[in-house]
Design an enzyme around this catalytic site. Sequence first.
Site, PDB file in Angstrom:
ATOM      1  N   TYR A  27       0.850  -1.273   0.026  1.00 40.98           N
ATOM      2  CA  TYR A  27      -0.039   0.062  -0.026  1.00 40.98           C
ATOM      3  C   TYR A  27       0.751   1.389  -0.136  1.00 40.98           C
ATOM      4  O   TYR A  27       0.331   2.359  -0.283  1.00 40.98           O
ATOM      5  CB  TYR A  27      -0.877  -0.096   1.159  1.00 40.98           C
TER       6      TYR A  27
ATOM      7  N   LYS B 197      -4.766  -8.003   9.444  1.00 40.75           N
ATOM      8  CA  LYS B 197      -3.591  -8.871   9.173  1.00 40.75           C
ATOM      9  C   LYS B 197      -4.049 -10.407   9.520  1.00 40.75           C
ATOM     10  O   LYS B 197      -4.369 -10.652  11.152  1.00 40.75           O
ATOM     11  CB  LYS B 197      -2.548  -8.459   9.824  1.00 40.75           C
TER      12      LYS B 197
ATOM     13  N   ASP C  91      -7.373   1.655   9.088  1.00 39.81           N
ATOM     14  CA  ASP C  91      -6.792   1.729   7.842  1.00 39.81           C
ATOM     15  C   ASP C  91      -7.141   0.572   6.568  1.00 39.81           C
ATOM     16  O   ASP C  91      -7.171   0.866   5.273  1.00 39.81           O
ATOM     17  CB  ASP C  91      -5.111   1.383   8.012  1.00 39.81           C
TER      18      ASP C  91
ATOM     19  N   ARG D 215      -3.944   9.723  10.965  1.00 40.86           N
ATOM     20  CA  ARG D 215      -4.025   9.405   9.808  1.00 40.86           C
ATOM     21  C   ARG D 215      -5.160   8.001   9.442  1.00 40.86           C
ATOM     22  O   ARG D 215      -5.599   7.899   8.526  1.00 40.86           O
ATOM     23  CB  ARG D 215      -2.706   9.008   9.022  1.00 40.86           C
TER      24      ARG D 215
ATOM     25  N   GLY E  76      -7.938   9.310   8.900  1.00 43.43           N
ATOM     26  CA  GLY E  76      -8.161  10.089   7.675  1.00 43.43           C
ATOM     27  C   GLY E  76      -8.766   8.793   6.591  1.00 43.43           C
ATOM     28  O   GLY E  76      -9.329   9.382   5.601  1.00 43.43           O
ATOM     29  N   TRP E  77      -8.347   7.696   6.670  1.00 42.60           N
ATOM     30  CA  TRP E  77      -8.607   6.617   5.647  1.00 42.60           C
ATOM     31  C   TRP E  77     -10.129   6.402   5.750  1.00 42.60           C
ATOM     32  O   TRP E  77     -10.661   6.037   4.547  1.00 42.60           O
ATOM     33  CB  TRP E  77      -7.867   5.473   6.045  1.00 42.60           C
TER      34      TRP E  77
ATOM     35  N   THR F   6       2.606   3.310  11.221  1.00 45.36           N
ATOM     36  CA  THR F   6       2.427   3.234  12.551  1.00 45.36           C
ATOM     37  C   THR F   6       1.553   2.305  12.978  1.00 45.36           C
ATOM     38  O   THR F   6       0.184   2.189  12.294  1.00 45.36           O
ATOM     39  CB  THR F   6       2.108   4.644  13.161  1.00 45.36           C
TER      40      THR F   6
END
Length: 364
Positions: free
Chosen positions: A33, A126, A136, A206, A209-210, A328
Amino acid sequence: MNKRPIEYAVEACDMMMDRFAAEDLPPKGHFHYHQGVFLSGMEKTYKLCHDEKYMKYIRDWVESCLEDDRMPKNANPTELDDIQPAILLFRIMDWNGDHSYEKLLEYFSVILRNFPKTSDGGFWHKGRDPQQMWLDGLYMSGPIQAECGKFFNRPDYLEQVAREALLMREHCEDKKTGLYYHAWDESKKAPWADPETGRSPEFWCRAIGWVPVAVLDDLEFMDADAPYVPALRQMVTDLLDALLKYQTESGFWYQIVDKADDPANWPETSSTCLYAAAMCKAIRLGLAAGEREKAYRRAARRAFDAVTGSLTYDADGHVQISGVCIGTGVMDYASYLKRPTSTNDLHGVGAYLLMCEEAEQIWE
């Protein structure tokens, strides 16, 4: 002289092309990614400026990651992070009509169809972190699965995308602030998991944000009358409304979104770009009107001006996009604040490109 947003995007793309041959984008040889986010931004730059060199660069990177049988050399099928770049295959097909990528798209769609899930149907982030959903993951899996659903005429894929997003809201949204915690662990066994809720402890910028960026991308592949669309639209505007309250006077949002008054906390560039991109796109797609549109437009412009005002240029005239938190995982507060920042980090540049391209389309 002030530049238009697309001009900022072009100079960032050109800087990265000067810095890296396509096949050398880090992590080299890994279908991942980091490259996918950046190249997705480059593809959107191409759509606005029509410079063929950008699509050639994207194709060259994809080809550098494929074996002779057109399968990826190095992509872990148990990690959503290694599925996100598959979205680029559609873009190349749109550009040059090379339908040899359809086999690879089917491969990734089958992986997502059979991906490990929580008991209520949400993707694990994962394989090595069972029963964990991370924000994310909405960007890593949602848009590619949604476009596969449209392309292969699989409405069940689109239903899964909607289910995943709404489950993420259910598990990670804080009702008081409207912000989203970084992750949720169904087992409640992860070191960071609250023993009662399974939630991680902080609102990492972040990751949040995704969420609207992904869901807005998902919506572009969904029929407007699909039963889940109103809830997804509401999910986006509720989160963006919440984020408005946490933008600082500088125009930036901070590494931990709700604690900007802590001197140890710091402004983070990639999240500021993602929030601005989402607000611009929400306007463009008709999710924001009246006072909400004015608020989004005002906040996005302040963010755009803050980020572009922070840019520097090296001796060769290449733009330097700094203040980007490196990759992160899920952490405690002190660990988030200790994360290093980078300059011209791939997902940082990708987020910056998304902001520039969405700003260009509603620019006044």
